[in-house]
Write an enzyme that holds these catalytic residues in place. Structure first.
Site, PDB file in Angstrom:
ATOM      1  N   GLU A 152      11.787  -9.812   5.911  1.00  6.99           N
ATOM      2  CA  GLU A 152      10.800  -9.628   4.829  1.00  6.99           C
ATOM      3  C   GLU A 152      11.465  -9.753   3.469  1.00  6.99           C
ATOM      4  O   GLU A 152      12.481  -9.121   3.224  1.00  6.99           O
ATOM      5  CB  GLU A 152      10.212  -8.218   4.904  1.00  6.99           C
ATOM      6  N   ARG A 173      23.322  -3.084   2.199  1.00  4.05           N
ATOM      7  CA  ARG A 173      23.513  -1.871   3.026  1.00  4.05           C
ATOM      8  C   ARG A 173      22.806  -2.045   4.368  1.00  4.05           C
ATOM      9  O   ARG A 173      21.940  -2.919   4.512  1.00  4.05           O
ATOM     10  CB  ARG A 173      22.961  -0.628   2.301  1.00  4.05           C
ATOM     11  N   PHE A 179      14.750   7.590   6.964  1.00  3.01           N
ATOM     12  CA  PHE A 179      14.710   8.498   5.817  1.00  3.01           C
ATOM     13  C   PHE A 179      13.836   9.687   6.174  1.00  3.01           C
ATOM     14  O   PHE A 179      12.964   9.594   7.041  1.00  3.01           O
ATOM     15  CB  PHE A 179      14.129   7.771   4.583  1.00  3.01           C
ATOM     16  N   THR A 184       6.210  -7.182   0.597  1.00  2.75           N
ATOM     17  CA  THR A 184       7.253  -8.000   1.222  1.00  2.75           C
ATOM     18  C   THR A 184       6.590  -9.171   1.941  1.00  2.75           C
ATOM     19  O   THR A 184       5.683  -8.972   2.756  1.00  2.75           O
ATOM     20  CB  THR A 184       8.067  -7.199   2.248  1.00  2.75           C
ATOM     21  N   LYS A 223       0.815  -1.225   0.000  1.00  4.57           N
ATOM     22  CA  LYS A 223       0.000   0.000   0.000  1.00  4.57           C
ATOM     23  C   LYS A 223       0.838   1.260   0.000  1.00  4.57           C
ATOM     24  O   LYS A 223       0.600   2.182  -0.755  1.00  4.57           O
ATOM     25  CB  LYS A 223      -0.921   0.003   1.220  1.00  4.57           C
ATOM     26  N   ILE A 249      10.054 -10.442  -3.591  1.00  7.57           N
ATOM     27  CA  ILE A 249      10.432 -11.280  -4.728  1.00  7.57           C
ATOM     28  C   ILE A 249      10.291 -10.445  -6.000  1.00  7.57           C
ATOM     29  O   ILE A 249       9.255  -9.785  -6.205  1.00  7.57           O
ATOM     30  CB  ILE A 249       9.555 -12.549  -4.790  1.00  7.57           C
ATOM     31  N   ASN A 300       6.479 -11.543   4.741  1.00  5.43           N
ATOM     32  CA  ASN A 300       7.071 -11.537   6.086  1.00  5.43           C
ATOM     33  C   ASN A 300       7.101 -12.951   6.654  1.00  5.43           C
ATOM     34  O   ASN A 300       6.109 -13.677   6.578  1.00  5.43           O
ATOM     35  CB  ASN A 300       6.237 -10.641   7.020  1.00  5.43           C
ATOM     36  N   TYR A 345      -0.072 -15.749   1.346  1.00  2.00           N
ATOM     37  CA  TYR A 345      -0.033 -15.918   2.808  1.00  2.00           C
ATOM     38  C   TYR A 345      -0.238 -17.390   3.154  1.00  2.00           C
ATOM     39  O   TYR A 345      -1.054 -18.077   2.522  1.00  2.00           O
ATOM     40  CB  TYR A 345      -1.135 -15.091   3.477  1.00  2.00           C
ATOM     41  N   HIS A 376       9.318 -10.424  -9.007  1.00  2.00           N
ATOM     42  CA  HIS A 376       8.451 -11.177  -9.916  1.00  2.00           C
ATOM     43  C   HIS A 376       7.022 -10.710  -9.640  1.00  2.00           C
ATOM     44  O   HIS A 376       6.712 -10.352  -8.504  1.00  2.00           O
ATOM     45  CB  HIS A 376       8.577 -12.683  -9.626  1.00  2.00           C
TER      46      HIS A 376
HETATM   47  C1  LIG Z   1      14.803  -3.757  -0.324  1.00  2.00           C
HETATM   48  C2  LIG Z   1      14.208  -3.186   0.939  1.00  2.00           C
HETATM   49  C3  LIG Z   1      14.889  -2.207   1.625  1.00  2.00           C
HETATM   50  C4  LIG Z   1      14.353  -1.655   2.788  1.00  2.00           C
HETATM   51  N1  LIG Z   1      15.053  -0.686   3.453  1.00  2.00           N
HETATM   52  C5  LIG Z   1      14.535  -0.129   4.566  1.00  2.00           C
HETATM   53  C6  LIG Z   1      15.238   0.909   5.279  1.00  2.00           C
HETATM   54  O1  LIG Z   1      16.368   1.291   4.942  1.00  2.00           O
HETATM   55  N2  LIG Z   1      14.635   1.452   6.373  1.00  2.00           N
HETATM   56  C7  LIG Z   1      13.400   1.051   6.802  1.00  2.00           C
HETATM   57  O2  LIG Z   1      12.922   1.578   7.776  1.00  2.00           O
HETATM   58  N3  LIG Z   1      12.722   0.060   6.173  1.00  2.00           N
HETATM   59  C8  LIG Z   1      13.266  -0.546   5.078  1.00  2.00           C
HETATM   60  N4  LIG Z   1      12.587  -1.546   4.433  1.00  2.00           N
HETATM   61  C9  LIG Z   1      11.438  -2.176   5.086  1.00  2.00           C
HETATM   62  C10 LIG Z   1      10.111  -1.517   4.831  1.00  2.00           C
HETATM   63  O3  LIG Z   1       9.940  -0.437   5.727  1.00  2.00           O
HETATM   64  C11 LIG Z   1       9.059  -2.603   5.106  1.00  2.00           C
HETATM   65  O4  LIG Z   1       9.236  -3.627   4.159  1.00  2.00           O
HETATM   66  C12 LIG Z   1       7.681  -2.023   5.007  1.00  2.00           C
HETATM   67  O5  LIG Z   1       7.438  -1.256   6.173  1.00  2.00           O
HETATM   68  C13 LIG Z   1       6.602  -3.083   4.849  1.00  2.00           C
HETATM   69  O6  LIG Z   1       6.324  -3.714   6.065  1.00  2.00           O
HETATM   70  P1  LIG Z   1       5.121  -4.743   6.186  1.00  2.00           P
HETATM   71  O7  LIG Z   1       5.541  -6.007   5.514  1.00  2.00           O
HETATM   72  O8  LIG Z   1       4.960  -4.970   7.670  1.00  2.00           O
HETATM   73  O9  LIG Z   1       3.919  -4.154   5.556  1.00  2.00           O
HETATM   74  C14 LIG Z   1      13.106  -2.114   3.273  1.00  2.00           C
HETATM   75  C15 LIG Z   1      12.408  -3.104   2.567  1.00  2.00           C
HETATM   76  C16 LIG Z   1      12.940  -3.655   1.411  1.00  2.00           C
HETATM   77  C17 LIG Z   1      12.186  -4.712   0.673  1.00  2.00           C
HETATM   78  N1  LIG Z   2       6.508 -10.050  -5.498  1.00  2.00           N
HETATM   79  C1  LIG Z   2       6.085 -10.263  -4.245  1.00  2.00           C
HETATM   80  N2  LIG Z   2       6.971 -10.344  -3.212  1.00  2.00           N
HETATM   81  C2  LIG Z   2       6.531 -10.551  -1.962  1.00  2.00           C
HETATM   82  N3  LIG Z   2       5.228 -10.693  -1.608  1.00  2.00           N
HETATM   83  C3  LIG Z   2       4.296 -10.620  -2.582  1.00  2.00           C
HETATM   84  C4  LIG Z   2       4.686 -10.404  -3.933  1.00  2.00           C
HETATM   85  N4  LIG Z   2       3.563 -10.381  -4.700  1.00  2.00           N
HETATM   86  C5  LIG Z   2       2.526 -10.587  -3.876  1.00  2.00           C
HETATM   87  N5  LIG Z   2       2.949 -10.738  -2.584  1.00  2.00           N
HETATM   88  C6  LIG Z   2       2.027 -10.952  -1.454  1.00  2.00           C
HETATM   89  O1  LIG Z   2       1.973  -9.725  -0.749  1.00  2.00           O
HETATM   90  C7  LIG Z   2       2.199  -9.948   0.655  1.00  2.00           C
HETATM   91  C8  LIG Z   2       3.005  -8.826   1.245  1.00  2.00           C
HETATM   92  O2  LIG Z   2       2.445  -7.555   1.090  1.00  2.00           O
HETATM   93  P1  LIG Z   2       2.663  -6.470   2.229  1.00  2.00           P
HETATM   94  O3  LIG Z   2       1.969  -5.247   1.753  1.00  2.00           O
HETATM   95  O4  LIG Z   2       4.105  -6.393   2.597  1.00  2.00           O
HETATM   96  O5  LIG Z   2       1.812  -7.075   3.416  1.00  2.00           O
HETATM   97  P2  LIG Z   2       2.235  -7.579   4.869  1.00  2.00           P
HETATM   98  O6  LIG Z   2       2.404  -6.355   5.694  1.00  2.00           O
HETATM   99  O7  LIG Z   2       1.082  -8.438   5.318  1.00  2.00           O
HETATM  100  O8  LIG Z   2       3.527  -8.343   4.746  1.00  2.00           O
HETATM  101  C9  LIG Z   2       2.981 -11.250   0.740  1.00  2.00           C
HETATM  102  O9  LIG Z   2       2.761 -11.932   1.962  1.00  2.00           O
HETATM  103  C10 LIG Z   2       2.456 -12.035  -0.459  1.00  2.00           C
HETATM  104  O10 LIG Z   2       1.326 -12.813  -0.073  1.00  2.00           O
HETATM  105 MG   LIG Z   3       5.327  -7.392   4.143  1.00  2.88          MG
END
Ligand SMILES: Cc1cc2nc3c(=O)[nH]c(=O)nc-3n(C[C@H](O)[C@H](O)[C@H](O)COP(=O)(O)O)c2cc1C
Ligand SMILES: Nc1ncnc2c1ncn2[C@@H]1O[C@H](COP(=O)(O)OP(=O)(O)O)[C@@H](O)[C@H]1O
Ligand SMILES: [Mg+2]
Length: 155
Positions: free
Chosen positions: A79, A104, A109, A27, A21, A82, A29, A91, A84
């Site tokens: 987290e 890194r 930020f 990602t 969103k 992918i 998790n 889930y 793709h």
């Molecule tokens: C490649 C990558 C780099 C990230 N780098 C940071 C970062 O530098 N700092 C940070 O606070 N979160 C970082 N995040 C994490 C995001 O804040 C986190 O994936 C996001 O809040 C989604 O969380 P959720 O899965 O609980 O929704 C990174 C995530 C990814 C995939």
């Molecule tokens: N390319 C992708 N990489 C990772 N997760 C993906 C991808 N495409 C769809 N998803 C789905 O989206 C979910 C993650 O979305 P995200 O907004 O990070 O929600 P959450 O906070 O529940 O982890 C994954 O658990 C998976 O089911």
């Molecule tokens: Mg996630």
């Protein structure tokens, strides 16, 4: 880094719903149990590697390990994004990953746009690194073809 490559698999659980969103980068998790099973001295930060969902294809991935300082999470998360496009969420499925290299540390930020830009750069860096022959060969690792289960770093 002494733990790499690190092989791991576990269930995909719900996070805070921010990845797709707010960041446009979903990602997957890992459950708390998987997060706790990680070596405590594996550095937090951003990594690249390979990933597959269930018995699906192996794709490039970027991985974030830590407390997401931009969001000030109180629980450590692991987290995987992918690289793709999937037709549906996955889930509850088993995600298998091979963590290969470090990009890194996690950072805070000044804006959401700055975090998104950093993540996009991480994705480009992961794509480049994973095309190198020494990294490509891990895509074919037997780990991805073993039936699901508890095999983590050969234990
Ligand atoms: C490649 C990558 C780099 C990230 N780098 C940071 C970062 O530098 N700092 C940070 O606070 N979160 C970082 N995040 C994490 C995001 O804040 C986190 O994936 C996001 O809040 C989604 O969380 P959720 O899965 O609980 O929704 C990174 C995530 C990814 C995939
Ligand atoms: N390319 C992708 N990489 C990772 N997760 C993906 C991808 N495409 C769809 N998803 C789905 O989206 C979910 C993650 O979305 P995200 O907004 O990070 O929600 P959450 O906070 O529940 O982890 C994954 O658990 C998976 O089911
Ligand atoms: Mg996630």
């Amino acid at each position: 880094m002494r733990h790499l490559p690190y092989f791991c698999r576990g269930e995909v659980v719900k996070g805070f719903g921010r990845g797709s969103k707010e960041l446009g980068v979903p990602t997957a998790n890992f459950s708390e149990q998987v997060v706790e099973s990680f070596p405590s001295d594996i550095s937090t930060g951003i990594y690249y590697g390979w990933a597959c969902v269930g018995s699906g294809d192996v794709h490039k991935m970027v991985l974030s390990i830590g407390w997401n300082p931009f969001y000030k999470n109180t629980k450590k998360s692991v987290e995987t994004h992918i690289i793709h496009t999937f037709k549906e969420d996955f889930y509850g499925e088993i995600l298998s990953i091979a963590i290969i290299g470090y990009i890194r540390p996690e950072r805070n930020f000044d804006s959401l746009d700055a975090l998104i830009a950093a993540i996009q750069e991480d994705i480009e860096e992961a794509k480049r690194q994973l095309d190198l022959p020494e990294h490509l060969k891990l895509k074919e690792d037997n780990f991805f073809h073993l039936p699901g289960g508890k095999i983590v770093n050969n234990h």
